[in-house]
Write a protein that holds these residues in place. Structure first.
Motif, PDB file in Angstrom:
ATOM      1  N   CYS A 116      24.564   5.509  39.272  1.00 30.02           N
ATOM      2  CA  CYS A 116      24.173   6.506  38.609  1.00 30.02           C
ATOM      3  C   CYS A 116      22.831   6.780  38.510  1.00 30.02           C
ATOM      4  O   CYS A 116      22.090   6.024  38.301  1.00 30.02           O
ATOM      5  N   ALA A 117      22.574   8.179  38.826  1.00 28.21           N
ATOM      6  CA  ALA A 117      21.150   8.621  38.398  1.00 28.21           C
ATOM      7  C   ALA A 117      21.114   9.734  37.358  1.00 28.21           C
ATOM      8  O   ALA A 117      22.034  10.531  37.637  1.00 28.21           O
ATOM      9  N   TYR A 118      20.196   9.925  36.642  1.00 22.81           N
ATOM     10  CA  TYR A 118      20.089  10.949  35.632  1.00 22.81           C
ATOM     11  C   TYR A 118      18.685  11.589  35.710  1.00 22.81           C
ATOM     12  O   TYR A 118      17.913  11.194  36.347  1.00 22.81           O
TER      13      TYR A 118
ATOM     14  N   GLN B  29      23.849  16.779  35.662  1.00 21.06           N
ATOM     15  CA  GLN B  29      22.725  15.969  34.855  1.00 21.06           C
ATOM     16  C   GLN B  29      22.842  14.343  35.361  1.00 21.06           C
ATOM     17  O   GLN B  29      21.941  13.620  35.173  1.00 21.06           O
ATOM     18  N   VAL B  30      23.997  14.110  35.704  1.00 15.23           N
ATOM     19  CA  VAL B  30      24.387  12.570  35.891  1.00 15.23           C
ATOM     20  C   VAL B  30      25.150  12.491  37.438  1.00 15.23           C
ATOM     21  O   VAL B  30      26.070  13.265  37.500  1.00 15.23           O
ATOM     22  N   LYS B  31      24.435  12.029  38.199  1.00 19.91           N
ATOM     23  CA  LYS B  31      24.801  12.102  39.894  1.00 19.91           C
ATOM     24  C   LYS B  31      25.395  10.552  40.095  1.00 19.91           C
ATOM     25  O   LYS B  31      24.560   9.706  39.624  1.00 19.91           O
TER      26      LYS B  31
ATOM     27  N   VAL C 150      27.489  13.460  28.773  1.00 15.82           N
ATOM     28  CA  VAL C 150      27.626  13.914  30.111  1.00 15.82           C
ATOM     29  C   VAL C 150      27.932  13.033  31.099  1.00 15.82           C
ATOM     30  O   VAL C 150      27.507  11.828  31.261  1.00 15.82           O
ATOM     31  N   PHE C 151      29.095  13.353  31.854  1.00 12.96           N
ATOM     32  CA  PHE C 151      29.672  12.385  32.806  1.00 12.96           C
ATOM     33  C   PHE C 151      29.406  12.736  34.002  1.00 12.96           C
ATOM     34  O   PHE C 151      29.062  13.765  34.714  1.00 12.96           O
TER      35      PHE C 151
ATOM     36  N   ALA D 247      26.026   9.727  30.140  1.00 10.30           N
ATOM     37  CA  ALA D 247      24.742   9.498  29.202  1.00 10.30           C
ATOM     38  C   ALA D 247      24.812  10.620  28.245  1.00 10.30           C
ATOM     39  O   ALA D 247      25.450  11.604  28.355  1.00 10.30           O
ATOM     40  N   SER D 248      24.042  10.246  27.046  1.00  6.52           N
ATOM     41  CA  SER D 248      23.654  11.148  26.148  1.00  6.52           C
ATOM     42  C   SER D 248      22.381  10.877  25.376  1.00  6.52           C
ATOM     43  O   SER D 248      22.049   9.726  25.611  1.00  6.52           O
TER      44      SER D 248
END
Lengths: 114, 113
Positions: B23-25, B3-5, B102-103, B92-93
């Motif tokens: 980072c991209a989500y 979910q997080v790149k 989510v890491f 992110a959360s």
């Protein structure tokens, strides 16, 4: 000073052994987490708990179980250790501060299963 | 499904240079975006965090830039120092009490003199 402590920094176990990893936090946090950290894979959530006796599966719960009998303590259990569970295990706790969860991590336990 | 790149996986920067990690989500419900810093032998520690109602947050030499429409956020380290050499994780959360972070997979930064 806030603290998350883990029972061991290094642990060597044999295949098939039952392994207990203990984590204690002194911040009265409601949430506690167990991650494993592997090179190239980052932090992967195994289980988390948002209250005593409550638990939720994370992304990779297979082969693991947890126990939270007291607010400050969260245990990770490997019922029958396997070599693919060799990893760094990180415990964390968190509180809701402002607009988000600030997670505090312990120093980690490097587990080797032979 | 990640979910997080996070990219790049590793980064080498000269002392005094700018380090940039991206980072991209995917989940538009995310509303809290922290960065964690991890030194060898230590657990990760919160470095800086942002909410999507601002486009930038600065703390000392560390800045988060946030682009809600692109679903991307980045960490900039100005005047990078050898002491900044560490692994950095974005996360992110939804910011709710019982929702885990989510890491991303992490970026190993090396600042060389």
């Amino acid at each position: 000073d806030v603290k998350v402590t883990q029972s061991s920094r290094y642990l060597v176990k044999r295949t098939g052994e039952k392994v207990f990893l203990e984590c204690v936090q002194d911040m009265d946090h409601e949430n506690m987490f167990w991650y494993r950290q592997d090179p190239g894979l980052g932090l992967r959530l195994i289980y988390f708990s948002y209250d005593v006796k409550m638990k939720e599966k994370g992304d990779i719960p297979e082969g693991y179980s947890v126990s939270r009998e007291k607010k400050e303590r969260f245990s990770l259990i490997l019922e029958s250790a396997s070599t693919n569970q060799t990893s760094m295990y990180l415990c964390a706790s968190s509180s809701l501060v402002g607009y988000g969860l600030e997670q505090y991590f312990g120093p980690g336990t490097r587990l080797t299963v032979t | 499904q990640q979910q997080v790149k996070q990219s790049p996986q590793s980064l080498i920067v000269q002392k005094g240079g700018i380090s940039i990690i991206n980072c991209a989500y995917e989940n538009t419900a995310f509303d809290y975006f922290p960065w964690y810093q991890q030194f060898p032998g230590k657990g990760p520690a919160l470095l800086i965090a942002i909410r999507p109602d601002v486009s930038e947050k600065k703390e000392g030499r560390f800045t988060i830039s946030f682009n809600k429409s692109a679903k991307q956020f980045s960490l900039h380290i100005m005047d990078s120092q050898p002491g900044d050499s560490a692994t950095y994780f974005c996360a992110a959360s939804r910011g709710a009490r019982n929702t885990p972070l989510v890491f991303g997979k992490g970026t190993r930064l090396s600042v060389i003199a």
